[in-house]
Every structure is written in C-alpha cells, then in structure tokens.
Design a protein around this motif. Structure first.
Motif, PDB file in Angstrom:
ATOM      1  N   LEU A  77       0.832  -1.202   0.000  1.00 14.47           N
ATOM      2  CA  LEU A  77       0.000   0.000   0.000  1.00 14.47           C
ATOM      3  C   LEU A  77       0.869   1.255   0.000  1.00 14.47           C
ATOM      4  O   LEU A  77       0.588   2.233  -0.714  1.00 14.47           O
ATOM      5  N   LEU A  78       1.936   1.225   0.778  1.00 14.32           N
ATOM      6  CA  LEU A  78       2.847   2.369   0.861  1.00 14.32           C
ATOM      7  C   LEU A  78       3.477   2.667  -0.496  1.00 14.32           C
ATOM      8  O   LEU A  78       3.550   3.836  -0.926  1.00 14.32           O
ATOM      9  N   THR A  79       3.929   1.622  -1.193  1.00 12.25           N
ATOM     10  CA  THR A  79       4.526   1.838  -2.512  1.00 12.25           C
ATOM     11  C   THR A  79       3.473   2.282  -3.529  1.00 12.25           C
ATOM     12  O   THR A  79       3.761   3.100  -4.406  1.00 12.25           O
ATOM     13  N   ALA A  80       2.251   1.764  -3.411  1.00 14.20           N
ATOM     14  CA  ALA A  80       1.176   2.164  -4.324  1.00 14.20           C
ATOM     15  C   ALA A  80       0.885   3.655  -4.183  1.00 14.20           C
ATOM     16  O   ALA A  80       0.736   4.372  -5.184  1.00 14.20           O
ATOM     17  N   VAL A  81       0.812   4.129  -2.938  1.00 14.16           N
ATOM     18  CA  VAL A  81       0.561   5.549  -2.685  1.00 14.16           C
ATOM     19  C   VAL A  81       1.715   6.400  -3.210  1.00 14.16           C
ATOM     20  O   VAL A  81       1.503   7.456  -3.821  1.00 14.16           O
ATOM     21  N   ALA A  82       2.955   5.932  -2.960  1.00 12.20           N
ATOM     22  CA  ALA A  82       4.121   6.687  -3.427  1.00 12.20           C
ATOM     23  C   ALA A  82       4.155   6.777  -4.954  1.00 12.20           C
ATOM     24  O   ALA A  82       4.442   7.841  -5.526  1.00 12.20           O
ATOM     25  N   LEU A  83       3.843   5.672  -5.636  1.00 11.56           N
ATOM     26  CA  LEU A  83       3.841   5.669  -7.092  1.00 11.56           C
ATOM     27  C   LEU A  83       2.730   6.549  -7.652  1.00 11.56           C
ATOM     28  O   LEU A  83       2.915   7.228  -8.673  1.00 11.56           O
ATOM     29  N   PHE A  84       1.573   6.554  -6.990  1.00 11.61           N
ATOM     30  CA  PHE A  84       0.513   7.470  -7.406  1.00 11.61           C
ATOM     31  C   PHE A  84       0.988   8.913  -7.245  1.00 11.61           C
ATOM     32  O   PHE A  84       0.730   9.773  -8.102  1.00 11.61           O
ATOM     33  N   GLY A  85       1.689   9.168  -6.139  1.00 12.01           N
ATOM     34  CA  GLY A  85       2.246  10.502  -5.932  1.00 12.01           C
ATOM     35  C   GLY A  85       3.207  10.904  -7.040  1.00 12.01           C
ATOM     36  O   GLY A  85       3.213  12.055  -7.488  1.00 12.01           O
ATOM     37  N   PHE A  86       4.031   9.949  -7.496  1.00 11.98           N
ATOM     38  CA  PHE A  86       4.930  10.206  -8.617  1.00 11.98           C
ATOM     39  C   PHE A  86       4.136  10.660  -9.843  1.00 11.98           C
ATOM     40  O   PHE A  86       4.550  11.560 -10.568  1.00 11.98           O
ATOM     41  N   SER A  87       2.990  10.013 -10.076  1.00 12.70           N
ATOM     42  CA  SER A  87       2.205  10.294 -11.288  1.00 12.70           C
ATOM     43  C   SER A  87       1.606  11.693 -11.294  1.00 12.70           C
ATOM     44  O   SER A  87       1.268  12.218 -12.359  1.00 12.70           O
ATOM     45  N   VAL A  88       1.451  12.306 -10.100  1.00 10.75           N
ATOM     46  CA  VAL A  88       0.849  13.646 -10.039  1.00 10.75           C
ATOM     47  C   VAL A  88       1.847  14.700  -9.566  1.00 10.75           C
ATOM     48  O   VAL A  88       1.469  15.852  -9.335  1.00 10.75           O
ATOM     49  N   SER A  89       3.108  14.313  -9.422  1.00  4.59           N
ATOM     50  CA  SER A  89       4.119  15.251  -8.931  1.00  4.59           C
ATOM     51  C   SER A  89       4.298  16.425  -9.886  1.00  4.59           C
ATOM     52  O   SER A  89       4.357  16.253 -11.108  1.00  4.59           O
ATOM     53  N   GLY A  90       4.420  17.608  -9.281  1.00  4.36           N
ATOM     54  CA  GLY A  90       4.594  18.800 -10.099  1.00  4.36           C
ATOM     55  C   GLY A  90       6.012  19.317 -10.113  1.00  4.36           C
ATOM     56  O   GLY A  90       6.343  20.218 -10.888  1.00  4.36           O
ATOM     57  N   ASN A  91       6.881  18.766  -9.249  1.00  3.00           N
ATOM     58  CA  ASN A  91       8.261  19.228  -9.221  1.00  3.00           C
ATOM     59  C   ASN A  91       9.179  18.149  -8.667  1.00  3.00           C
ATOM     60  O   ASN A  91       8.726  17.142  -8.110  1.00  3.00           O
ATOM     61  N   TRP A 154       4.755   9.716 -19.043  1.00  7.38           N
ATOM     62  CA  TRP A 154       5.310   9.004 -17.899  1.00  7.38           C
ATOM     63  C   TRP A 154       4.346   8.992 -16.712  1.00  7.38           C
ATOM     64  O   TRP A 154       4.355   8.058 -15.911  1.00  7.38           O
ATOM     65  N   ARG A 155       3.490  10.015 -16.640  1.00  8.29           N
ATOM     66  CA  ARG A 155       2.504  10.043 -15.560  1.00  8.29           C
ATOM     67  C   ARG A 155       1.526   8.873 -15.697  1.00  8.29           C
ATOM     68  O   ARG A 155       1.143   8.247 -14.703  1.00  8.29           O
ATOM     69  N   GLY A 156       1.140   8.571 -16.913  1.00  8.00           N
ATOM     70  CA  GLY A 156       0.249   7.442 -17.150  1.00  8.00           C
ATOM     71  C   GLY A 156       0.895   6.123 -16.792  1.00  8.00           C
ATOM     72  O   GLY A 156       0.239   5.207 -16.282  1.00  8.00           O
ATOM     73  N   GLY A 157       2.205   6.007 -17.063  1.00  7.98           N
ATOM     74  CA  GLY A 157       2.928   4.788 -16.705  1.00  7.98           C
ATOM     75  C   GLY A 157       2.969   4.577 -15.203  1.00  7.98           C
ATOM     76  O   GLY A 157       2.702   3.471 -14.705  1.00  7.98           O
ATOM     77  N   TYR A 158       3.319   5.631 -14.462  1.00  7.84           N
ATOM     78  CA  TYR A 158       3.342   5.519 -13.007  1.00  7.84           C
ATOM     79  C   TYR A 158       1.947   5.254 -12.437  1.00  7.84           C
ATOM     80  O   TYR A 158       1.787   4.482 -11.475  1.00  7.84           O
ATOM     81  N   LEU A 159       0.934   5.882 -13.042  1.00  8.87           N
ATOM     82  CA  LEU A 159      -0.432   5.664 -12.571  1.00  8.87           C
ATOM     83  C   LEU A 159      -0.851   4.205 -12.776  1.00  8.87           C
ATOM     84  O   LEU A 159      -1.470   3.597 -11.894  1.00  8.87           O
ATOM     85  N   ALA A 160      -0.495   3.641 -13.933  1.00 12.42           N
ATOM     86  CA  ALA A 160      -0.851   2.245 -14.225  1.00 12.42           C
ATOM     87  C   ALA A 160      -0.212   1.293 -13.219  1.00 12.42           C
ATOM     88  O   ALA A 160      -0.876   0.377 -12.694  1.00 12.42           O
ATOM     89  N   ILE A 161       1.055   1.509 -12.917  1.00 15.48           N
ATOM     90  CA  ILE A 161       1.741   0.633 -11.964  1.00 15.48           C
ATOM     91  C   ILE A 161       1.169   0.828 -10.556  1.00 15.48           C
ATOM     92  O   ILE A 161       1.024  -0.143  -9.801  1.00 15.48           O
ATOM     93  N   SER A 162       0.821   2.053 -10.212  1.00 13.75           N
ATOM     94  CA  SER A 162       0.245   2.286  -8.882  1.00 13.75           C
ATOM     95  C   SER A 162      -1.106   1.589  -8.737  1.00 13.75           C
ATOM     96  O   SER A 162      -1.431   1.076  -7.655  1.00 13.75           O
TER      97      SER A 162
END
Length: 398
Positions: A77-91, A154-162
């Motif tokens: 769950l922790l990695t899923a949340v972190a990867l979702f965060g990657f997908s929406v990161s702005g900086n 790349w955001r879509g890729g991280y979102l898919a993995i999350s």
C-alpha cells in the motif's frame, strides 16, 4: 492453502519488481517536464535506496510486532501511494519526498518475504521467487512504454503501476487469514515467538560479517554491471549505442532465465554449490570481457560483438543463483531464530553496495579509465568468493 500462499508471494515479488526500473525508463522525459537536471535521477534513486536500507535494518522488529502478512500488505500500500504521488508530482522536490515512503515500503516487504520463503520453503522456490522479481522488473518499462505510446506520458505509466499495486494491496489484505493458517501449521516461526535481538547482538554472531560483505559485493556486481556495461561497450569496445543497450537487456534476461533454471537444480546442489557455480560464471564472463576482440577482430563485426556478448551472458547467468542462495542459506547458517534480523541487515548491506560501488566506479571511469570495468567486477567478485568460503569454513567447524 500453502500452495495458494506461495502463489501470492510470487505475485507480490512481481509487484516488487515492477517499479524498480520505471525511473530509468521514464527519466529522460520526466526531467524535462519537471525542469530538473538529468543528473538529479541519482538523487531520487539514492533516497529510495536509503529508505530501503532503513526499513531493512528494522524489519525484524516490525515483523515481530505485526507479522509478515500485515507488513507485506501495508508495504505494498505504501509503494502504491508513493507511485501514485509520482504520477501527479509537479516538481522534483515532491519526487524526493515520495521516494522515502517508496523505499521504506520496498525494503520492508523484500526482507519479510525473503525470510518467510527461506524459513518455510525449499531452495528452488527462492530461485523462482527472484525469477518473478525479474519478470516484474522487465514488465515495468514495457508498461511505461505503452503508456507513452498511447499519449499518457510518464505520468500514465506511473499511474498504471500504482493501480496494479493497489489491486495487489487489496488481495494481500484479503489473504491475511492464509498467513495465519500457514503459521499455525508450522507452529509459528521462532522469529515470531522470540523477542528481536538488538543490531549489536546480531553483529557479534560468528560469520555474520562474512555474509554481509559477500552480499554487499554481490549487489555491487549486479548493479555496477547493469549501470556501466553499456558505457564500457560503447567507449572501450566501439560498439553502437543500440547494440550495447541490447547487450545489457540480455544481461537482465540472463539473470531472470538463470534463476528460473536454477530452481530445477537448487535443491539437488544446495546453496553452497549454487553460490560457487554463480561466482565461477561471473569470473568466466569477466575473462571473455577482457579479451580485446575489437582489436583482434577489427574487420569482423560479428566476432567483435560475440566475445562481449558471451561475457555479459556469463556474468548474468552467474549472478542468477547467488542472491537467492545466500538468502536461503541464512536460517541454516545462523539459526531460524536469527534469520529475520540477519536477512534484514543483508538487505541493508546489499543496498549499500548498490549505492556506493557503482558511484565509485563512476569516479574511476572519469579520472582513470572505463577500461577497468572488467577488472573492477573481477575484484569485487573475488572478495565475495573469499567471504563466502570463509563462511563455509566456519560452518564446517560448528
């Protein structure tokens, strides 16, 4: 029930491998979109590794308190949340912040599942477990590539993995009763009954230092080869960028395929012989890498390429059985009551090797020459062999 639980553990290791190669495949576009320098990828990777080291060191205490099943579910769950965060990161700084929980989750589940399989399953299952990690690591960049080709970036890729990680999280929480049933069948592991030892007590156990150094060296060999082989082939051997990149891909295929094949012979040969075979494979590969084929066969493109290809293939196949065999041998070497703590520390030392040794070779290649790549791999492998044999000698005296 045991078979179902084992299948779930295999699935969890695919999930563990999925994000591992995402950053490298996405960063060429990520750094442009986020306005970060190309070199800043190393900072994110280091933060992830540091999180993994920390959670690995304290894995015994948290597993003792919450159990392997719960730690596996929460870590995913922790990695899923972190990867979702990657997908929406702005900086870039948000990525750095998210890299910490990602590393903490990855380290905890890695140490927990490795120890569980080492305690409850045969050596072949440890080999296949890490084979499944390789499948995940190979599929991750493919998912990223598909997302980019569909215009999701790349955001879509991280979102898919999350999303995949989140689905597995739900499965792991739903499967918590399976861990309890298997635990009762095995009358609970000693590590779950006994109070965790302090780190200083673990380091005092005879032979632990040998295993930690050997594992540090193994992870250093694998990571240094993966990061620097392509540059070595291009700069020192005169191969094209495309050919060199393909060779490195085959290196990881060699590790994954080698672990699959190792599973069929691991129980017959035993962990000690599997480690020796692996080390021999790496050293044979180094010999092929040292042959100056680009000078000897300058007019024959195929011969110029075949020697480094064979060399890297041997290094990959040699790497295949070492990691799972070292981990699986831990309960036998140090007792089931110490295995979780020692495996956690092994994970930490392994990631230290990942952080330190490739960076050290980067300095060597910049200020001396990248031609020392095979020698560097050979020296680390020899230290690994010496430490492994010292452990074997100590074990024979007990």
């Amino acid at each position: 029930m045991v078979t179902l639980l084992l299948a779930l553990i295999y699935l969890a290791f695919i999930s563990l491998g999925l994000p591992d190669s995402l950053l490298g495949s996405a960063w060429p576009q990520m750094h442009l979109d986020l306005g970060a320098q190309l070199s800043m990828e190393g900072i994110i990777s280091m933060l992830i590794s540091c999180g993994t080291v920390i959670s690995s060191l304290f894995s015994e205490k948290i597993i003792y308190k919450f159990g392997t099943g719960m730690i596996s579910a929460v870590s995913t769950l922790l990695t899923a949340v972190a990867l979702f965060g990657f997908s929406v990161s702005g900086n870039f700084y948000m990525l750095c912040f998210l890299a910490i929980p990602y590393g903490l989750g990855a380290g905890a589940i890695d140490a927990a599942l490795n120890n569980y399989v080492a305690l409850h399953f045969a050596s072949r299952h440890m080999s296949w477990l890490h084979c499944f990690w390789g499948i995940g690591a190979a599929v991750g960049p493919y998912v990223m590539g598909v997302a980019m080709s569909l215009g999701k970036g790349w955001r879509g890729g991280y979102l898919a993995i999350s999303v995949i990680q989140l689905v597995l999280t739900i499965v792991l929480f739903a499967a918590l009763p399976l861990w309890k049933i298997n635990q009762e069948k095995n009358e609970e592991s000693i590590t779950e009954k006994k109070e965790p030892k302090k780190l200083k007590e673990i380091f005092k156990i005879k032979g632990v230092a040998f295993v930690l150094i050997a594992f540090f060296c193994y992870c250093a060999v694998e990571q240094t080869t993966g990061l620097w082989a392509s540059s070595y082939f291009v700069i020192n051997r005169g191969l094209s960028n495309h050919t060199a990149a393909s060779f490195v891909g085959l290196f990881y295929i060699g590790i994954t395929g080698g672990r699959f094949l190792s599973g069929f012979i691991a129980d017959k040969f035993g962990d000690k012989k599997m480690i020796r075979l692996g080390i021999c494979g790496i050293l044979i590969g180094v010999v092929f890498l040292l042959i100056p084929a680009n000078q000897l066969f300058s007019s024959y493109k195929m011969l110029k390429e075949i020697f480094p290809l064979i060399g890297l293939g041997f290094v990959g196949f040699g790497c295949a059985p070492i990691y799972p065999s070292v981990i699986h041998a831990t309960p036998d070497n140090f007792g089931k009551e110490n295995s979780q703590a020692i495996i956690g520390i092994q994970m930490a030392f392994g990631y230290m090797g990942v952080i330190i040794m490739p960076a050290l070779f980067g300095i060597i290649s910049q200020y001396i020459t990248i031609a020392l790549f095979p020698i560097y791999i050979m020296l680390i492998t020899l230290v690994m062999f010496i430490m492994s044999e010292k452990m074997n000698k100590l074990k024979s005296k007990i």
